[in-house]
Design an enzyme around this catalytic site. Structure first.
Site, short mmCIF file in Angstrom:
data_model
loop_
_atom_site.label_atom_id
_atom_site.label_comp_id
_atom_site.label_asym_id
_atom_site.label_seq_id
_atom_site.Cartn_x
_atom_site.Cartn_y
_atom_site.Cartn_z
N ASP A 65 1.00 -1.17 -0.08
CA ASP A 65 -0.02 0.08 -0.08
C ASP A 65 0.69 1.18 0.10
O ASP A 65 1.55 1.33 0.96
CB ASP A 65 -0.80 -0.02 1.17
CG ASP A 65 -2.05 1.16 1.11
OD1 ASP A 65 -1.67 2.14 0.51
OD2 ASP A 65 -2.74 1.16 1.96
N TYR A 170 -6.83 15.30 -7.05
CA TYR A 170 -5.53 14.78 -7.90
C TYR A 170 -4.81 15.71 -8.43
O TYR A 170 -3.64 15.58 -8.70
CB TYR A 170 -6.53 14.20 -9.21
CG TYR A 170 -5.49 13.40 -10.03
CD1 TYR A 170 -5.18 12.15 -9.86
CD2 TYR A 170 -5.27 14.00 -11.38
CE1 TYR A 170 -4.47 11.37 -10.81
CE2 TYR A 170 -4.31 13.21 -12.10
CZ TYR A 170 -3.78 11.81 -11.91
OH TYR A 170 -3.12 11.06 -12.83
N LYS A 174 -0.70 15.72 -7.78
CA LYS A 174 0.25 15.66 -8.96
C LYS A 174 1.23 16.84 -9.01
O LYS A 174 2.56 16.79 -9.30
CB LYS A 174 -0.56 15.66 -10.10
CG LYS A 174 -1.28 14.05 -10.09
CD LYS A 174 -0.17 13.13 -10.00
CE LYS A 174 -0.87 11.52 -10.26
NZ LYS A 174 0.02 10.41 -10.27
N THR A 208 -8.20 5.63 -17.32
CA THR A 208 -8.85 6.42 -18.30
C THR A 208 -10.21 5.72 -19.29
O THR A 208 -10.80 6.21 -19.95
CB THR A 208 -8.07 7.16 -19.58
OG1 THR A 208 -7.27 6.02 -20.11
CG2 THR A 208 -7.31 8.04 -18.75
N1 LIG Z 1 -3.70 7.22 -17.53
C1 LIG Z 1 -3.44 8.36 -17.81
O1 LIG Z 1 -4.14 9.01 -18.39
C2 LIG Z 1 -2.60 8.84 -16.66
C3 LIG Z 1 -2.00 10.10 -16.90
C4 LIG Z 1 -1.30 10.89 -16.04
C5 LIG Z 1 -0.81 10.33 -15.16
N2 LIG Z 1 -1.03 9.02 -14.57
C6 LIG Z 1 -0.49 8.31 -13.43
O2 LIG Z 1 0.14 7.00 -14.04
C7 LIG Z 1 0.34 6.26 -12.79
C8 LIG Z 1 -0.30 5.14 -13.14
O3 LIG Z 1 -1.59 5.26 -13.51
P1 LIG Z 1 -2.39 4.07 -14.76
O4 LIG Z 1 -3.07 5.01 -15.52
O5 LIG Z 1 -1.47 3.37 -15.12
O6 LIG Z 1 -3.38 3.59 -13.80
P2 LIG Z 1 -3.80 1.99 -13.38
O7 LIG Z 1 -5.03 1.85 -12.67
O8 LIG Z 1 -3.67 1.01 -14.76
O9 LIG Z 1 -2.65 1.66 -12.78
C9 LIG Z 1 -2.52 2.06 -11.32
C10 LIG Z 1 -1.63 1.09 -10.49
O10 LIG Z 1 -1.65 1.63 -9.13
C11 LIG Z 1 -1.83 0.48 -8.25
N3 LIG Z 1 -2.44 1.22 -6.84
C12 LIG Z 1 -3.35 2.02 -6.58
N4 LIG Z 1 -3.34 2.27 -5.39
C13 LIG Z 1 -2.28 1.80 -4.82
C14 LIG Z 1 -1.73 1.87 -3.55
N5 LIG Z 1 -2.43 2.56 -2.47
N6 LIG Z 1 -0.43 1.05 -3.26
C15 LIG Z 1 -0.13 0.42 -4.22
N7 LIG Z 1 -0.42 0.46 -5.39
C16 LIG Z 1 -1.49 0.94 -5.73
C17 LIG Z 1 -3.10 -0.29 -8.93
O11 LIG Z 1 -3.47 -1.23 -8.07
C18 LIG Z 1 -2.57 -0.25 -10.38
O12 LIG Z 1 -1.95 -1.39 -10.65
C19 LIG Z 1 -0.68 7.07 -11.81
O13 LIG Z 1 0.09 7.77 -10.65
C20 LIG Z 1 -1.62 8.06 -12.58
O14 LIG Z 1 -1.97 9.09 -11.53
C21 LIG Z 1 -1.96 8.30 -15.38
#
Ligand SMILES: NC(=O)c1ccc[n+]([C@@H]2O[C@H](COP(=O)([O-])OP(=O)(O)OC[C@H]3O[C@@H](n4cnc5c(N)ncnc54)[C@H](O)[C@@H]3O)[C@@H](O)[C@H]2O)c1
Length: 265
Positions: A65, A170, A174, A208
């Site tokens: 976590d 959020y 960030k 997304t």
């Molecule tokens: N997808 C986008 O468009 C986007 C854009 C900008 C930034 N991000 C950032 O990229 C990162 C990854 O997001 P993603 O889009 O791959 O989403 P995702 O949901 O595919 O991946 C997020 C991962 O984080 C894990 N997670 C969530 N809470 C957790 C916790 N408390 N402890 C440990 N693991 C935890 C989830 O289980 C998951 O495996 C995030 O920080 C997100 O804010 C994503």
């Protein structure tokens, strides 16, 4: 597209079970790194590690976590126990809002700051900001003690610079990651550890998927993206790889925006 750029290196990836973190783990392993994946979704993390191993890579899943100080320390210790060192970190674990569960289609969305509970606000800060700080701290300590100064890459977002309606928590988390990256990078120059951030635009991941499933949400994301398409996770993994190798040896305290041309100011 593998060039063994991370041979003999050990990489720790938080959020490694899904989306951007999973792509980073896969890419880093393909470049020769032994990879530790920390994630709150242990089943998916085990699956991601197995997938890497099935293609000849080396990976180990750890329950994390991100908001827990002790679990971050334990994850870094697991990397040391298993592979003997820590060279690279990608902090990708994150939430879009307090009720977000990766991959769950009907996660509860925030109704905006006006109606947000302090508990929901705090959960986003705990995971997205404090979680990044905790793994930065634990990994840097291990690098310094182990004499293996390496790299840290924090996954922020364009939301570090661009306000998004309905996502005040959020955006603030960030923006915090971006300032954490700059300020910690400054301190880490004393030790030869480079700390950088990535601010992805809209990337095709479970995060997304829900917005993208609705015409209005999809149009909103595409409307903000001059290139007219969502990014894919490998495009972020390639950016993370650049920031984790000597290709970026004179770069620290910076943020790169693989965001399809979105203007971030
Ligand atoms: N997808 C986008 O468009 C986007 C854009 C900008 C930034 N991000 C950032 O990229 C990162 C990854 O997001 P993603 O889009 O791959 O989403 P995702 O949901 O595919 O991946 C997020 C991962 O984080 C894990 N997670 C969530 N809470 C957790 C916790 N408390 N402890 C440990 N693991 C935890 C989830 O289980 C998951 O495996 C995030 O920080 C997100 O804010 C994503």
């Amino acid at each position: 597209m593998a060039n063994n750029q991370l041979n003999d290196k050990v990489a720790v990836i938080t959020g490694g079970a899904s989306g951007i973190g999973r792509a980073c783990a896969r890419r880093f392993a393909a470049e020769g790194a032994r990879v530790v994946l920390g994630d709150i979704n242990m089943d998916a993390a085990i699956d991601a590690a197995a997938q890497i191993e099935s293609t000849g890579g080396t990976a180990h899943a750890v329950r994390l976590d991100a908001a827990s100080p002790t679990e971050n320390v334990a994850m870094i210790q697991a990397a040391l126990d298993k592979y003997g060192r820590v060279d690279a970190v990608v902090a990708a674990a994150g939430l879009s809002h307090a009720g977000y569960v990766s991959g769950e289609r009907h996660a509860r969305a925030t109704e905006g700051l006006l109606h947000q509970s302090p508990e929901d606000w705090q959960r986003v800060m705990d995971v997205n900001l404090t979680g990044v700080m905790l793994v930065n701290q634990a990994a840097a300590q291990a690098m310094i003690e182990g004499g293996t100064p390496g790299t840290i890459v924090n996954i922020a977002s364009v939301a570090a610079k661009v306000p998004l309606r309905g996502a005040v928590d959020y955006c603030v988390s960030k923006a915090g990651v971006w300032m954490l990256t700059k300020a910690f990078a400054l301190e880490m120059t004393d030790y030869g550890i480079r700390v950088n951030a990535i601010g992805p635009g809209f990337i095709e991941t479970p995060m997304t998927a829900r917005a993208g499933a609705h015409a209005e949400g999809a149009a909103r994301m595409l409307g903000m993206t001059p290139m007219g398409r969502l990014g894919v996770t490998d495009e972020i993994a390639n950016t993370a790889l650049f920031l984790s190798t000597d290709q970026s040896s004179y770069t620290t305290g910076q943020i790169l925006f693989p965001a399809g041309g979105m203007f971030t100011g």
